[in-house]
Motif scaffolding. Structure first.
Motif, PDB file in Angstrom:
ATOM      1  N   LEU A 105       0.844  -9.884  -2.917  1.00 44.70           N
ATOM      2  CA  LEU A 105       1.547  -8.751  -2.309  1.00 44.70           C
ATOM      3  C   LEU A 105       2.207  -7.901  -3.401  1.00 44.70           C
ATOM      4  CD1 LEU A 105       2.718  -7.159   0.131  1.00 44.70           C
ATOM      5  CD2 LEU A 105       4.638  -8.777   0.089  1.00 44.70           C
ATOM      6  N   VAL A 106       2.878  -8.560  -4.331  1.00 44.81           N
ATOM      7  CA  VAL A 106       3.537  -7.834  -5.433  1.00 44.81           C
ATOM      8  C   VAL A 106       2.505  -7.033  -6.216  1.00 44.81           C
ATOM      9  CG1 VAL A 106       4.828  -8.096  -7.603  1.00 44.81           C
ATOM     10  CG2 VAL A 106       5.425  -9.513  -5.618  1.00 44.81           C
ATOM     11  N   THR A 107       1.409  -7.665  -6.578  1.00 45.51           N
ATOM     12  CA  THR A 107       0.362  -6.992  -7.362  1.00 45.51           C
ATOM     13  C   THR A 107      -0.235  -5.822  -6.592  1.00 45.51           C
ATOM     14  OG1 THR A 107      -0.164  -9.055  -8.481  1.00 45.51           O
ATOM     15  CG2 THR A 107      -1.829  -7.337  -8.559  1.00 45.51           C
ATOM     16  N   ASP A 108      -0.518  -6.013  -5.318  1.00 46.98           N
ATOM     17  CA  ASP A 108      -1.157  -4.957  -4.529  1.00 46.98           C
ATOM     18  C   ASP A 108      -0.237  -3.754  -4.326  1.00 46.98           C
ATOM     19  OD1 ASP A 108      -3.375  -6.565  -4.468  1.00 46.98           O
ATOM     20  OD2 ASP A 108      -3.115  -7.187  -2.382  1.00 46.98           O
ATOM     21  N   VAL A 109       1.039  -3.995  -4.120  1.00 46.87           N
ATOM     22  CA  VAL A 109       1.987  -2.886  -3.984  1.00 46.87           C
ATOM     23  C   VAL A 109       2.054  -2.104  -5.298  1.00 46.87           C
ATOM     24  CG1 VAL A 109       4.445  -2.308  -3.717  1.00 46.87           C
ATOM     25  CG2 VAL A 109       3.358  -3.916  -2.137  1.00 46.87           C
ATOM     26  N   LEU A 110       2.118  -2.814  -6.411  1.00 44.37           N
ATOM     27  CA  LEU A 110       2.145  -2.144  -7.714  1.00 44.37           C
ATOM     28  C   LEU A 110       0.860  -1.360  -7.949  1.00 44.37           C
ATOM     29  CD1 LEU A 110       3.598  -5.033  -9.886  1.00 44.37           C
ATOM     30  CD2 LEU A 110       4.782  -2.940  -9.190  1.00 44.37           C
ATOM     31  N   ASN A 111      -0.270  -1.960  -7.620  1.00 50.64           N
ATOM     32  CA  ASN A 111      -1.559  -1.306  -7.813  1.00 50.64           C
ATOM     33  C   ASN A 111      -1.653  -0.042  -6.984  1.00 50.64           C
ATOM     34  OD1 ASN A 111      -4.247  -0.784  -8.423  1.00 50.64           O
ATOM     35  ND2 ASN A 111      -4.922  -2.869  -8.034  1.00 50.64           N
ATOM     36  N   ARG A 112      -1.216  -0.114  -5.737  1.00 53.86           N
ATOM     37  CA  ARG A 112      -1.286   1.060  -4.864  1.00 53.86           C
ATOM     38  C   ARG A 112      -0.389   2.188  -5.376  1.00 53.86           C
ATOM     39  NH1 ARG A 112      -4.865   2.834  -1.684  1.00 53.86           N
ATOM     40  NH2 ARG A 112      -4.936   0.994  -0.397  1.00 53.86           N
ATOM     41  N   ARG A 113       0.822   1.839  -5.782  1.00 54.91           N
ATOM     42  CA  ARG A 113       1.794   2.872  -6.157  1.00 54.91           C
ATOM     43  C   ARG A 113       1.659   3.356  -7.598  1.00 54.91           C
ATOM     44  NH1 ARG A 113       8.203   3.155  -5.270  1.00 54.91           N
ATOM     45  NH2 ARG A 113       8.453   5.271  -6.029  1.00 54.91           N
ATOM     46  N   MET A 163       0.474 -11.021   5.069  1.00 52.37           N
ATOM     47  CA  MET A 163       1.084 -10.095   4.100  1.00 52.37           C
ATOM     48  C   MET A 163       0.628  -8.652   4.320  1.00 52.37           C
ATOM     49  SD  MET A 163       3.207 -11.537   1.930  1.00 52.37           S
ATOM     50  CE  MET A 163       3.835 -12.540   3.263  1.00 52.37           C
ATOM     51  N   LEU A 164      -0.355  -8.445   5.192  1.00 54.22           N
ATOM     52  CA  LEU A 164      -0.804  -7.078   5.474  1.00 54.22           C
ATOM     53  C   LEU A 164       0.297  -6.245   6.113  1.00 54.22           C
ATOM     54  CD1 LEU A 164      -4.462  -7.672   6.702  1.00 54.22           C
ATOM     55  CD2 LEU A 164      -3.711  -6.719   4.501  1.00 54.22           C
ATOM     56  N   ALA A 165       1.080  -6.830   7.015  1.00 52.66           N
ATOM     57  CA  ALA A 165       2.163  -6.082   7.665  1.00 52.66           C
ATOM     58  C   ALA A 165       3.240  -5.671   6.659  1.00 52.66           C
ATOM     59  CB  ALA A 165       2.762  -6.882   8.819  1.00 52.66           C
ATOM     60  N   PRO A 166       3.737  -6.578   5.798  1.00 58.04           N
ATOM     61  CA  PRO A 166       4.708  -6.143   4.789  1.00 58.04           C
ATOM     62  C   PRO A 166       4.107  -5.120   3.816  1.00 58.04           C
ATOM     63  CG  PRO A 166       4.767  -8.525   4.967  1.00 58.04           C
ATOM     64  CD  PRO A 166       3.622  -8.037   5.816  1.00 58.04           C
ATOM     65  N   PHE A 167       2.831  -5.284   3.477  1.00 56.31           N
ATOM     66  CA  PHE A 167       2.178  -4.325   2.582  1.00 56.31           C
ATOM     67  C   PHE A 167       2.198  -2.933   3.205  1.00 56.31           C
ATOM     68  CE2 PHE A 167      -1.551  -1.916   1.264  1.00 56.31           C
ATOM     69  CZ  PHE A 167      -1.408  -1.917  -0.120  1.00 56.31           C
ATOM     70  N   ARG A 168       1.791  -2.850   4.457  1.00 59.50           N
ATOM     71  CA  ARG A 168       1.768  -1.558   5.156  1.00 59.50           C
ATOM     72  C   ARG A 168       3.172  -0.968   5.248  1.00 59.50           C
ATOM     73  NH1 ARG A 168      -1.348   2.788   5.993  1.00 59.50           N
ATOM     74  NH2 ARG A 168      -1.001   3.654   8.048  1.00 59.50           N
ATOM     75  N   ALA A 169       4.160  -1.793   5.579  1.00 65.27           N
ATOM     76  CA  ALA A 169       5.546  -1.319   5.681  1.00 65.27           C
ATOM     77  C   ALA A 169       6.049  -0.828   4.330  1.00 65.27           C
ATOM     78  CB  ALA A 169       6.452  -2.427   6.208  1.00 65.27           C
ATOM     79  N   LEU A 170       5.754  -1.554   3.271  1.00 63.69           N
ATOM     80  CA  LEU A 170       6.172  -1.120   1.939  1.00 63.69           C
ATOM     81  C   LEU A 170       5.474   0.168   1.534  1.00 63.69           C
ATOM     82  CD1 LEU A 170       6.331  -4.571   0.154  1.00 63.69           C
ATOM     83  CD2 LEU A 170       8.260  -3.003   0.515  1.00 63.69           C
ATOM     84  N   ARG A 179      -8.193  -2.897   3.892  1.00 58.49           N
ATOM     85  CA  ARG A 179      -9.353  -3.550   3.285  1.00 58.49           C
ATOM     86  C   ARG A 179      -9.103  -3.984   1.843  1.00 58.49           C
ATOM     87  NH1 ARG A 179     -14.508  -0.390   5.902  1.00 58.49           N
ATOM     88  NH2 ARG A 179     -14.113  -1.170   8.000  1.00 58.49           N
ATOM     89  N   ALA A 180      -8.487  -3.128   1.052  1.00 61.18           N
ATOM     90  CA  ALA A 180      -8.248  -3.481  -0.355  1.00 61.18           C
ATOM     91  C   ALA A 180      -7.334  -4.699  -0.491  1.00 61.18           C
ATOM     92  CB  ALA A 180      -7.695  -2.284  -1.117  1.00 61.18           C
ATOM     93  N   PRO A 181      -6.160  -4.719   0.167  1.00 63.49           N
ATOM     94  CA  PRO A 181      -5.326  -5.916  -0.006  1.00 63.49           C
ATOM     95  C   PRO A 181      -5.924  -7.174   0.621  1.00 63.49           C
ATOM     96  CG  PRO A 181      -4.306  -4.412   1.574  1.00 63.49           C
ATOM     97  CD  PRO A 181      -5.477  -3.687   0.964  1.00 63.49           C
ATOM     98  N   LEU A 182      -6.676  -7.030   1.703  1.00 60.23           N
ATOM     99  CA  LEU A 182      -7.273  -8.201   2.333  1.00 60.23           C
ATOM    100  C   LEU A 182      -8.378  -8.789   1.456  1.00 60.23           C
ATOM    101  CD1 LEU A 182      -7.422 -10.118   4.746  1.00 60.23           C
ATOM    102  CD2 LEU A 182      -9.086  -8.548   5.771  1.00 60.23           C
ATOM    103  N   ALA A 183      -9.322  -7.958   1.049  1.00 60.00           N
ATOM    104  CA  ALA A 183     -10.451  -8.456   0.242  1.00 60.00           C
ATOM    105  C   ALA A 183      -9.987  -8.966  -1.119  1.00 60.00           C
ATOM    106  CB  ALA A 183     -11.489  -7.351   0.060  1.00 60.00           C
ATOM    107  N   SER A 184      -9.112  -8.220  -1.776  1.00 62.72           N
ATOM    108  CA  SER A 184      -8.655  -8.655  -3.101  1.00 62.72           C
ATOM    109  C   SER A 184      -7.829  -9.932  -3.002  1.00 62.72           C
ATOM    110  CB  SER A 184      -7.865  -7.547  -3.797  1.00 62.72           C
ATOM    111  OG  SER A 184      -6.660  -7.247  -3.115  1.00 62.72           O
ATOM    112  N   GLY A 185      -7.034 -10.038  -1.954  1.00 69.04           N
ATOM    113  CA  GLY A 185      -6.234 -11.243  -1.758  1.00 69.04           C
ATOM    114  C   GLY A 185      -7.081 -12.465  -1.447  1.00 69.04           C
TER     115      GLY A 185
END
Length: 184
Positions: free
Chosen positions: A54-62, A167-174, A120-126
């Motif tokens: 989750l930490v990595t994906d949020v950083l990657n997105r932003r 973790m998809l819900a917190p990812f989307r909220a963040l 799709r990106a956070p699910l597949a990568s995770g």
């Protein structure tokens, strides 16, 4: 537009420090918790470690894949140094190797899929990161130790995959909150 041609928000030093501390907390905490089995199928570390993705994906997105890789490498160095003191050397080595391999795969896959639907990106990568992390970690940490490491590995992977979905819900909220203007 490919990931390398995008312009991302620059990561400020304070944001970088917070990201590395979050990664350090997740990895070191998980290295302690993986030594505490819940049963023959699961250790407590299986519940905490997926938050690293989750930490990595949020950083990657932003901030983009380069910033996410930078945090992954700094988090790797810091967590490895601390893990040597709080976990056995074998656990620390297994954790470090599994962590950096899985994080780099997660970052790459996320970046390649970032333009698809938001989930799709956070699910597949995770999922791919969890499979790689689990296989590397358990085979290095526990093979030939007399522990039920194969069943721990399967239980751990099942929990990581379930936590990855949750973790998809917190990812989307963040993502929604981080996308809002600072003065809003």
């Amino acid at each position: 537009m490919s990931g390398s041609a995008r312009r991302y928000e620059p990561m400020r030093p304070a944001q970088f420090a917070v990201a590395v501390c979050c990664m350090l907390l997740v990895v070191v905490g998980s290295n302690i918790l993986v030594q505490v089995p819940l049963n023959d199928w699961l250790t407590w570390g299986g519940l905490s470690y997926p938050v690293a993705f989750l930490v990595t994906d949020v950083l990657n997105r932003r901030f983009g894949p380069a910033a996410a890789r930078r945090v992954a490498w700094f988090g790797f160095a810091a967590a490895l140094a601390v893990s040597v003191w709080v976990a056995s050397p074998r656990i620390a080595l297994a954790s470090g190797l599994a962590y950096i391999c899985a994080q780099l795969v997660d970052i790459h896959v996320f970046d390649r899929l970032r333009d698809l639907r938001w989930w799709r990106a956070p699910l597949a990568s995770g999922v791919l990161g969890a499979i790689l992390d689990t296989a590397v970690f358990f085979s290095v940490a526990f093979a030939a130790t007399g522990t039920p490491w194969l069943t721990w590995m399967l239980g751990d992977l099942g929990v990581k995959l379930a936590v990855n979905v949750s973790m998809l819900a917190p990812f989307r909220a963040l993502m929604w909150n981080l996308a809002r203007p600072a003065n809003a």
